[in-house]
Design an enzyme around this catalytic site. Structure first.
Site, PDB file in Angstrom:
ATOM      1  N   ALA A 199      38.634  27.163   8.842  1.00  0.00           N
ATOM      2  CA  ALA A 199      38.536  27.045  10.312  1.00  0.00           C
ATOM      3  C   ALA A 199      39.785  26.093  10.463  1.00  0.00           C
ATOM      4  O   ALA A 199      40.340  25.490   9.498  1.00  0.00           O
ATOM      5  CB  ALA A 199      37.243  26.183  10.575  1.00  0.00           C
ATOM      6  N   LYS A 200      40.165  25.934  11.881  1.00  0.00           N
ATOM      7  CA  LYS A 200      41.357  24.898  12.020  1.00  0.00           C
ATOM      8  C   LYS A 200      41.385  24.696  13.851  1.00  0.00           C
ATOM      9  O   LYS A 200      40.644  25.659  14.465  1.00  0.00           O
ATOM     10  CB  LYS A 200      42.515  25.635  11.816  1.00  0.00           C
ATOM     11  CG  LYS A 200      43.751  24.611  11.568  1.00  0.00           C
ATOM     12  CD  LYS A 200      43.685  23.814  10.208  1.00  0.00           C
ATOM     13  CE  LYS A 200      44.615  22.924   9.867  1.00  0.00           C
ATOM     14  NZ  LYS A 200      44.735  22.309   8.465  1.00  0.00           N
TER      15      LYS A 200
END
Length: 429
Positions: A118-119
């Site tokens: 994720a980011k």
């Protein structure tokens, strides 16, 4: 089964790929090397699981309301909850955040921690905001993405221009919504709020450990080795400091203020103190300032790009004189530059391995928060070194067996682990 890369959209130039398309190209390069039983699932890696674009309005200190655009992307959660940092930068784009999330998926699988990728990010120049405005920005962003995050859903962490204070604000905002203190919703927190010892230096330590392992394989002594570091933030400074402690000479450091060079070696501690006192390396008395483009041609054994994506590209890859490039940043080398470096016999330790020290210790922090039992810094550093060294040796062995680059070997291992999890889980309903 056709595993060839899909055609690029018409608005993407083959010579100027966006970060997401660089990630896709890296996946496509290793697709033929994956077990054929995994081919039906490879589209999983080409598509983010979910992406959120949010409006982040804040009230400035002068009373005016200003709006910023924020993002959170879950690339893949087949192996566990999403994990990835949040960056504040004026050039953040959805393409960049998607790519960073994809690289996190591979990175977590490479070091075999039970996280997906994720980011997040906000397109903002944080230098233009006061501390109170940054707090308001962080809290509003956290509120907007709260449906996506959680200690068993997605665990943010610091990234470019964010830090332990940012994580404290995020944790507090999320906790207010839950009606209880939830320390495990973020990592990279202050020690007083459940943060882990060793976290601040973890990414830089991982860079150093993988560089050391590569040096052993190539029989390059660290004592007296020349090192050039791009970026003097958390990752660059820590890795430079550890190289210096091992007896290497830090001959060049580049940051946003310029490039400082000293063939006899720079005093990393003195430069850090100067930077903290002056907010810049400009006019530091430790060496001479050279043109930024000359940085790439500095003679050295190790080059550590620890700044932004696409820093080593087709325009400067021929200049690089290092024997080993150790990627402290995410995506600092374009695919075209990768090929040029390989042709010139330069070993590249890829980002999905080299800078995985941060997420590894983030995993340690997450585990400690769940158990409410905390380890010593010596224990954390020892566990980190073991995991990084084991991951490096597995990648090196596969690269030698299959005659491929370290990046390709890392992607084969990472993609295989993700796709095996996806295939085993199957589809619902």
């Amino acid at each position: 089964m056709n595993v060839n890369a899909p055609q690029l959209p018409s608005y993407i130039s083959s010579e100027n790929l966006g970060p997401w398309h660089i990630y896709l190209q890296q996946v496509e390069q290793v697709a033929p090397f994956l077990d054929k039983s995994l081919w039906p699932w490879i589209e999983t890696l080409r598509r983010p699981k979910r992406s959120m674009i949010v409006d982040v309005p804040i009230r400035r200190d002068n009373g005016e309301v200003e709006h910023f655009e924020g993002y959170r992307v879950h690339h893949n959660t087949s192996r566990g909850p999403g994990k990835g940092g949040v960056r504040f930068h004026q050039d953040v784009t959805l393409s960049e955040v998607m790519a960073l999330a994809g690289w996190m998926t591979i990175k977590n699988a490479v070091v075999n921690v039970p996280f997906g990728g994720a980011k997040g990010g906000i397109r903002v120049d944080p230098r233009q905001l006061s501390l109170s405005e940054l707090e308001g920005l962080t809290r509003r962003y956290t509120s907007e993405i709260s449906s996506m995050i959680g200690p068993d859903k997605d665990i943010p962490a610091p990234d470019m221009n964010t830090n332990a204070q940012t994580m404290a604000w995020m944790m507090d905002t999320y906790s207010m919504g839950e009606g209880r203190t939830v320390t495990g919703v973020v990592t990279g927190k202050p020690i007083s709020l459940g943060g882990s010892l060793g976290r601040q230096d973890a990414t830089g330590r991982g860079v150093f450990v993988t560089a050391r392992e590569a040096a052993r394989k190539l029989q390059i002594p660290l004592e007296g080795a020349r090192v050039a570091v791009q970026g003097f933030g958390n990752v660059g400074e820590a890795s430079a400091r550890m190289f210096a402690q091992a007896g290497a000479r830090i001959v060049a450091i580049q940051d946003v203020s310029g490039t400082i060079y000293n063939a006899a070696g720079l005093d990393v501690a003195a430069l850090k103190a100067y930077q903290q006192a002056n907010g810049t390396l400009l006019s530091a008395p430790c060496g001479e300032f050279i043109d930024n483009t000359a940085f790439w041609g500095v003679p050295c054994e190790f080059m550590v790009p620890a700044a932004l994506e696409s820093q080593i590209n087709r325009f400067n890859a021929e200049q690089v004189l290092a024997r080993i490039v150790v990627e402290g940043a995410n995506g600092p080398t374009t695919p075209e530059a990768d090929a040029i470096l390989a042709e010139r016999g330069i070993t590249v330790v890829p980002d999905v391995l080299a800078n995985a020290g941060g997420v590894t210790v983030s995993y340690f922090e997450w585990v400690q928060d769940f158990s409410s039992f905390f380890w010593s810094e010596e224990e954390i550093n020892a566990r980190l070194e073991r995991i990084m060294a084991e991951a490096f040796n597995a990648i090196w062995q596969l690269a030698e067996q299959r005659g491929m680059s370290l990046r390709s070997a890392a992607f084969v291992i990472g993609c295989s682990r993700v796709l095996e999890a996806r295939a085993t889980r199957g589809l619902y309903p």
